[in-house]
Design a protein around this motif. Sequence first.
Motif, PDB file in Angstrom:
ATOM      1  N   SER A   1      16.004  64.575  24.262  1.00  0.00           N
ATOM      2  CA  SER A   1      16.247  65.161  25.580  1.00  0.00           C
ATOM      3  C   SER A   1      16.357  64.102  26.665  1.00  0.00           C
ATOM      4  O   SER A   1      16.596  64.443  27.831  1.00  0.00           O
ATOM      5  CB  SER A   1      15.105  66.132  25.941  1.00  0.00           C
ATOM      6  OG  SER A   1      15.048  67.215  25.048  1.00  0.00           O
ATOM      7  N   ARG A   2      16.165  62.837  26.314  1.00  0.00           N
ATOM      8  CA  ARG A   2      16.172  61.768  27.309  1.00  0.00           C
ATOM      9  C   ARG A   2      17.318  60.776  27.104  1.00  0.00           C
ATOM     10  O   ARG A   2      17.419  59.800  27.850  1.00  0.00           O
ATOM     11  CB  ARG A   2      14.836  61.006  27.267  1.00  0.00           C
ATOM     12  CG  ARG A   2      13.650  61.805  27.798  1.00  0.00           C
ATOM     13  CD  ARG A   2      12.357  61.037  27.573  1.00  0.00           C
ATOM     14  NE  ARG A   2      12.400  59.722  28.179  1.00  0.00           N
ATOM     15  CZ  ARG A   2      11.952  59.432  29.405  1.00  0.00           C
ATOM     16  NH1 ARG A   2      11.411  60.389  30.152  1.00  0.00           N
ATOM     17  NH2 ARG A   2      12.022  58.202  29.877  1.00  0.00           N
ATOM     18  N   VAL A   3      18.125  60.976  26.085  1.00  0.00           N
ATOM     19  CA  VAL A   3      19.284  60.113  25.865  1.00  0.00           C
ATOM     20  C   VAL A   3      20.535  60.989  25.837  1.00  0.00           C
ATOM     21  O   VAL A   3      20.495  62.131  25.376  1.00  0.00           O
ATOM     22  CB  VAL A   3      19.150  59.299  24.555  1.00  0.00           C
ATOM     23  CG1 VAL A   3      18.028  58.285  24.670  1.00  0.00           C
ATOM     24  CG2 VAL A   3      18.931  60.204  23.355  1.00  0.00           C
ATOM     25  N   ALA A   4      21.631  60.429  26.326  1.00  0.00           N
ATOM     26  CA  ALA A   4      22.863  61.213  26.479  1.00  0.00           C
ATOM     27  C   ALA A   4      23.644  61.247  25.174  1.00  0.00           C
ATOM     28  O   ALA A   4      24.738  60.680  25.060  1.00  0.00           O
ATOM     29  CB  ALA A   4      23.707  60.638  27.611  1.00  0.00           C
ATOM     30  N   LEU A   5      23.076  61.926  24.179  1.00  0.00           N
ATOM     31  CA  LEU A   5      23.752  62.165  22.910  1.00  0.00           C
ATOM     32  C   LEU A   5      24.144  63.639  22.843  1.00  0.00           C
ATOM     33  O   LEU A   5      23.780  64.436  23.721  1.00  0.00           O
ATOM     34  CB  LEU A   5      22.855  61.772  21.736  1.00  0.00           C
ATOM     35  CG  LEU A   5      22.942  60.309  21.263  1.00  0.00           C
ATOM     36  CD1 LEU A   5      22.556  59.337  22.360  1.00  0.00           C
ATOM     37  CD2 LEU A   5      22.056  60.084  20.031  1.00  0.00           C
ATOM     38  N   LEU A   6      24.838  64.019  21.787  1.00  0.00           N
ATOM     39  CA  LEU A   6      25.387  65.372  21.686  1.00  0.00           C
ATOM     40  C   LEU A   6      24.497  66.346  20.931  1.00  0.00           C
ATOM     41  O   LEU A   6      24.611  67.561  21.104  1.00  0.00           O
ATOM     42  CB  LEU A   6      26.757  65.318  20.988  1.00  0.00           C
ATOM     43  CG  LEU A   6      27.809  64.399  21.602  1.00  0.00           C
ATOM     44  CD1 LEU A   6      29.098  64.464  20.781  1.00  0.00           C
ATOM     45  CD2 LEU A   6      28.074  64.748  23.062  1.00  0.00           C
ATOM     46  N   ASP A   7      23.610  65.829  20.104  1.00  0.00           N
ATOM     47  CA  ASP A   7      22.906  66.684  19.141  1.00  0.00           C
ATOM     48  C   ASP A   7      21.964  67.685  19.799  1.00  0.00           C
ATOM     49  O   ASP A   7      21.731  68.770  19.262  1.00  0.00           O
ATOM     50  CB  ASP A   7      22.162  65.810  18.136  1.00  0.00           C
ATOM     51  CG  ASP A   7      23.108  64.854  17.433  1.00  0.00           C
ATOM     52  OD1 ASP A   7      23.533  65.147  16.309  1.00  0.00           O
ATOM     53  OD2 ASP A   7      23.451  63.819  18.035  1.00  0.00           O
ATOM     54  N   ASN A   8      21.397  67.324  20.951  1.00  0.00           N
ATOM     55  CA  ASN A   8      20.529  68.263  21.651  1.00  0.00           C
ATOM     56  C   ASN A   8      21.302  69.514  22.062  1.00  0.00           C
ATOM     57  O   ASN A   8      20.774  70.628  22.024  1.00  0.00           O
ATOM     58  CB  ASN A   8      19.933  67.580  22.882  1.00  0.00           C
ATOM     59  CG  ASN A   8      18.498  67.987  23.134  1.00  0.00           C
ATOM     60  OD1 ASN A   8      17.721  68.145  22.202  1.00  0.00           O
ATOM     61  ND2 ASN A   8      18.133  68.136  24.385  1.00  0.00           N
ATOM     62  N   SER A   9      22.556  69.343  22.445  1.00  0.00           N
ATOM     63  CA  SER A   9      23.382  70.488  22.830  1.00  0.00           C
ATOM     64  C   SER A   9      23.720  71.364  21.627  1.00  0.00           C
ATOM     65  O   SER A   9      23.752  72.598  21.733  1.00  0.00           O
ATOM     66  CB  SER A   9      24.661  70.013  23.510  1.00  0.00           C
ATOM     67  OG  SER A   9      24.378  69.327  24.714  1.00  0.00           O
ATOM     68  N   VAL A  10      23.986  70.726  20.471  1.00  0.00           N
ATOM     69  CA  VAL A  10      24.223  71.507  19.256  1.00  0.00           C
ATOM     70  C   VAL A  10      23.000  72.362  18.947  1.00  0.00           C
ATOM     71  O   VAL A  10      23.102  73.555  18.640  1.00  0.00           O
ATOM     72  CB  VAL A  10      24.538  70.589  18.058  1.00  0.00           C
ATOM     73  CG1 VAL A  10      24.738  71.419  16.795  1.00  0.00           C
ATOM     74  CG2 VAL A  10      25.782  69.758  18.327  1.00  0.00           C
TER      75      VAL A  10
END
Length: 511
Positions: free
Chosen positions: A151-160
Amino acid sequence: MLATSRWVRWAAPVCVVALALALRLWNLGNPHSLVFDETFYVKDAWSLFNNGYESTWPAGADALFAGGNTDIYSTDPSFVVHPPLGKWLIALGMVAVGPGSDWGWRISTVIIGVLAVVLLMLIARKLFGSLTLAVIAGFLLAIDGHAIVMSRVALLDNSVMFFALLGFGAILLDRPWHARRLGAWLDGRRAAGLDPHWGPTLWWRPWLLAAGLTFGLACSVKWSGVYFLAAFGVYTVVVDALARRRAGVSFWASAAVLKQAPANFLLLVPLAVITFLASWTGWFVTRGGFYRNWADSLGAAWTGPLAWVPHSMQSFWHYQASAYTYHVGLATPHPYQANPLTWLFMIRPTSMYYAGTSRGENGCASDSCSAAITSVGNPLIWWAATAALFYLVYRLARYREWRVGLIMMGMVAGYLPWLMYPNRTVFQFYTITFEPYLLLGITFVIGLSLGLSPGVRTRRPDPIQQTNGIRLVVVFLILALLISAFFYPLWTGMQTSFTFWQLHTWMPSWR
């Protein structure tokens, strides 16, 4: 007394959400550099917002971007293999806060991570019928290190994870909706003296439409979202068949497969496909995207029966086929790749960032210092949840409890497909997509200890057992909180002594 009870019902979830927000927002701008795959997604998000498609960047762009020189993208397209929605969400944060701000890069992911805590509590409340268990589930997600890092890095997996969890919630709500509609139809037929035979085809199932939309949103962030669409599509057919059998429908199996399954498909899949295509609007309405004009090149366009397909759709299909080939063939060695068979045991967590310094350098007060962002989960929570998962497999086989089956379906959708690609380069942080179901699993087991799990085939504990269960759960939650406090510096890039960092490498593979 009633007012006090109502205040407690609100205060406990609010405190969990506040804790989740604080743990994800504190020192969010550290480090002020693009970490791990932020180098792709942040820059892609900004060029996508400005050009309508992902563009290329010059050499050394990361340092320039972090320094505030953000408009150095070109108009040349970049070959990207993930759909655009997750990058659009990152871009929204950059527009709101500023593209040169580290908070701007990451704030959308923070919001999604906090909303996931809220959503998990709502789902647990509906699934277990207990506010206590709902708060426990949300608390575990709020303090777990893997969820905090993602939740603190701008990756995509949290949105998935978030959109798939929304779909899971929609499937949960469809169960009673379908049961009521099926029961009402069968009662009407029997009251008229008619044999229901196969039963009805139920077309109006709004929660299935919602699931199609949300699973489509998950697919629009990463292709792995399609596993949730497929798994829960099959799940609805199985659940519909069992509901018809319980209701006394004569041909319940064939009715579910031949009558209701096509309707379920049409309720789920077309909306998911439309949602996926809509996420590519920027690519369609511009002309500069990668492969955007592929079908216009000499000899590339389809011939024969498919020649009528618009060139934009032919080019899009070619792009997706190329991206799929890339996905299944990705086998580039990486120091932090992790075999999916080891994911549940957290053998090789992903290091997102590490900076070593010496005394006097950047405020280092020890002989050597470390600053790390490592997506290692809270070991107590993670390993206890894994143990609970194996217990749930046993319970499902023995008791066939629908709540357990639904939780396990989330694990099937989020985890099992990765076992099909043993040679592909994959990472431990992919597990964020199924972490909510791990936590629902351990919450179910906690409910057994507290005597709060509804509809389970187990003897209700006597008062002494229940007291012991409460004590055990309280000790577990306190220890989990203390361990999270101990690991928090390694989840947030805080500078610590090298010795302190070493105390957290509980396995050699965690280095």
